[in-house]
Scaffold this active site. Structure first.
Site, PDB file in Angstrom:
ATOM      1  N   ARG A 289      30.003  40.816  35.921  1.00 15.45           N
ATOM      2  CA  ARG A 289      29.463  39.372  36.060  1.00 15.45           C
ATOM      3  C   ARG A 289      28.415  39.117  37.070  1.00 15.45           C
ATOM      4  O   ARG A 289      28.265  39.793  38.397  1.00 15.45           O
ATOM      5  CB  ARG A 289      30.614  38.435  36.560  1.00 15.45           C
ATOM      6  CG  ARG A 289      30.093  36.794  36.576  1.00 15.45           C
ATOM      7  CD  ARG A 289      31.368  36.037  37.021  1.00 15.45           C
ATOM      8  NE  ARG A 289      32.616  36.251  36.417  1.00 15.45           N
ATOM      9  CZ  ARG A 289      32.888  35.793  35.124  1.00 15.45           C
ATOM     10  NH1 ARG A 289      31.840  34.977  34.252  1.00 15.45           N
ATOM     11  NH2 ARG A 289      33.929  36.065  34.385  1.00 15.45           N
TER      12      ARG A 289
ATOM     13  N   GLU B 249      32.468  45.200  30.341  1.00 11.71           N
ATOM     14  CA  GLU B 249      32.502  43.696  29.906  1.00 11.71           C
ATOM     15  C   GLU B 249      31.303  42.975  30.752  1.00 11.71           C
ATOM     16  O   GLU B 249      31.303  42.939  31.921  1.00 11.71           O
ATOM     17  CB  GLU B 249      33.819  42.939  30.138  1.00 11.71           C
ATOM     18  CG  GLU B 249      33.439  41.376  30.026  1.00 11.71           C
ATOM     19  CD  GLU B 249      34.751  40.790  30.588  1.00 11.71           C
ATOM     20  OE1 GLU B 249      34.718  39.610  30.879  1.00 11.71           O
ATOM     21  OE2 GLU B 249      36.039  41.487  30.494  1.00 11.71           O
TER      22      GLU B 249
ATOM     23  N   THR C 263      33.719  35.602  28.831  1.00 15.46           N
ATOM     24  CA  THR C 263      33.115  34.189  28.650  1.00 15.46           C
ATOM     25  C   THR C 263      32.571  33.828  27.583  1.00 15.46           C
ATOM     26  O   THR C 263      31.699  33.044  27.459  1.00 15.46           O
ATOM     27  CB  THR C 263      32.470  33.949  30.012  1.00 15.46           C
ATOM     28  OG1 THR C 263      32.938  34.656  31.213  1.00 15.46           O
ATOM     29  CG2 THR C 263      32.403  32.327  30.610  1.00 15.46           C
TER      30      THR C 263
ATOM     31  N   LYS D 209      44.727  38.593  27.445  1.00 17.36           N
ATOM     32  CA  LYS D 209      44.139  38.636  28.831  1.00 17.36           C
ATOM     33  C   LYS D 209      44.867  37.781  29.470  1.00 17.36           C
ATOM     34  O   LYS D 209      44.758  36.334  29.507  1.00 17.36           O
ATOM     35  CB  LYS D 209      42.584  38.347  28.635  1.00 17.36           C
ATOM     36  CG  LYS D 209      42.047  38.094  30.161  1.00 17.36           C
ATOM     37  CD  LYS D 209      40.689  37.509  29.898  1.00 17.36           C
ATOM     38  CE  LYS D 209      39.989  36.977  31.042  1.00 17.36           C
ATOM     39  NZ  LYS D 209      38.581  36.595  31.012  1.00 17.36           N
TER      40      LYS D 209
ATOM     41  N   GLY E  11      42.055  39.777  40.723  1.00 15.91           N
ATOM     42  CA  GLY E  11      43.091  39.934  41.705  1.00 15.91           C
ATOM     43  C   GLY E  11      43.445  41.473  41.729  1.00 15.91           C
ATOM     44  O   GLY E  11      44.379  41.825  42.431  1.00 15.91           O
TER      45      GLY E  11
ATOM     46  N   GLY F 215      36.753  42.836  38.288  1.00 19.73           N
ATOM     47  CA  GLY F 215      35.220  42.611  38.733  1.00 19.73           C
ATOM     48  C   GLY F 215      34.709  42.755  40.007  1.00 19.73           C
ATOM     49  O   GLY F 215      34.162  43.933  40.379  1.00 19.73           O
ATOM     50  N   SER F 216      35.091  41.922  41.347  1.00 25.22           N
ATOM     51  CA  SER F 216      34.528  42.097  42.164  1.00 25.22           C
ATOM     52  C   SER F 216      35.026  43.344  43.083  1.00 25.22           C
ATOM     53  O   SER F 216      34.277  43.720  44.117  1.00 25.22           O
ATOM     54  CB  SER F 216      34.892  40.757  43.144  1.00 25.22           C
ATOM     55  OG  SER F 216      36.277  40.342  43.297  1.00 25.22           O
TER      56      SER F 216
END
Length: 229
Positions: free
Chosen positions: A37, A60, A89, A149, A179, A199-200
């Protein structure tokens, strides 16, 4: 748990070769989806390369990133036969068509939208809609979703995955999203997750490419350690 075989991509955006990796084969190599993202197209090649080197085979790009279709196209061109590139998204049937034309093979959504699922399957892509309740999960499967998901994953404990697995069909693989990190990835797999989407813990805009690769490698190592335990 046996994986449901998703249909091979037959849409106009991606010309499948004989040796192209399938979504299931990519999961078997490493059941981790990297969520990029905020990725800029100018970074796509370098980021994709270090993720592949770390062992990740599914990437993704959320559509609320800058020029996401350009990034997807660049990643698909560079890694398309060796990795599965997709979009996150995804909120409309038109967006599914746009991703298909860019060369994406995986459609990920935060919600269960039957129109998005139907268009995804019409184009021969892999459908991974979001759910949070058993009702949404069964609705997604009824609409034709390939996998599910669980989102947001940081709102649930691993035991929730086990409870869902007890009532969902065996082939309905759950991808925990949000998470998940080095400290808990093994717990989610032990509870019955098919894969995780991260992600992060791996990628943030402005993060050095070398650090992205190192964090991805650490996550893959944590999965392998848990798998061997």
């Amino acid at each position: 748990m046996a994986l449901r075989k998703a249909a091979r991509h037959t849409g106009p955006g991606y010309d499948l070769g004989a040796n192209v990796i399938t979504f299931e084969e990519a999961l078997e190599a490493a059941p981790v989806i990297a969520i990029l993202r905020g990725l800029e197209p100018e970074q796509a090649g370098a980021v994709g390369a270090v993720l592949f080197e770390a062992g990740i085979r599914i990437i993704e790009v959320p559509l609320n990133s800058p020029r996401p279709l350009q990034s997807i196209a660049m990643l698909a061109k560079a890694l398309g036969e060796r990795a599965v590139i997709g979009a996150g998204t995804v909120l409309s049937a038109q967006a599914v068509r746009d991703v298909d034309r860019a060369g994406g093979r995986l459609i990920v959504a935060p919600n269960t939208d039957e129109r998005v699922i139907a268009e995804t399957k019409k184009l021969g892509l892999v459908s991974l809609p979001g759910f949070f309740t058993p009702t949404e999960a069964f609705q997604a499967l009824e609409a034709g979703a390939d996998y599910l998901k669980l989102f947001p994953g940081d709102a649930v404990q691993p035991k929730v995955v086990g409870a869902l697995r007890a009532v969902l069909p065996p082939e309905a693989g759950i991808v925990v999203t949000g998470g998940v990190g080095v400290g808990n990835i093994a717990e989610f797999f032990a509870a019955g997750a098919m894969a995780v989407a991260v992600g992060s813990s791996i990628f943030k805009p402005g993060k050095p490419v070398e650090r992205i690769g190192a964090d991805a490698a650490d996550l893959i190592a944590a999965w392998k350690t848990g798998k061997a335990a």
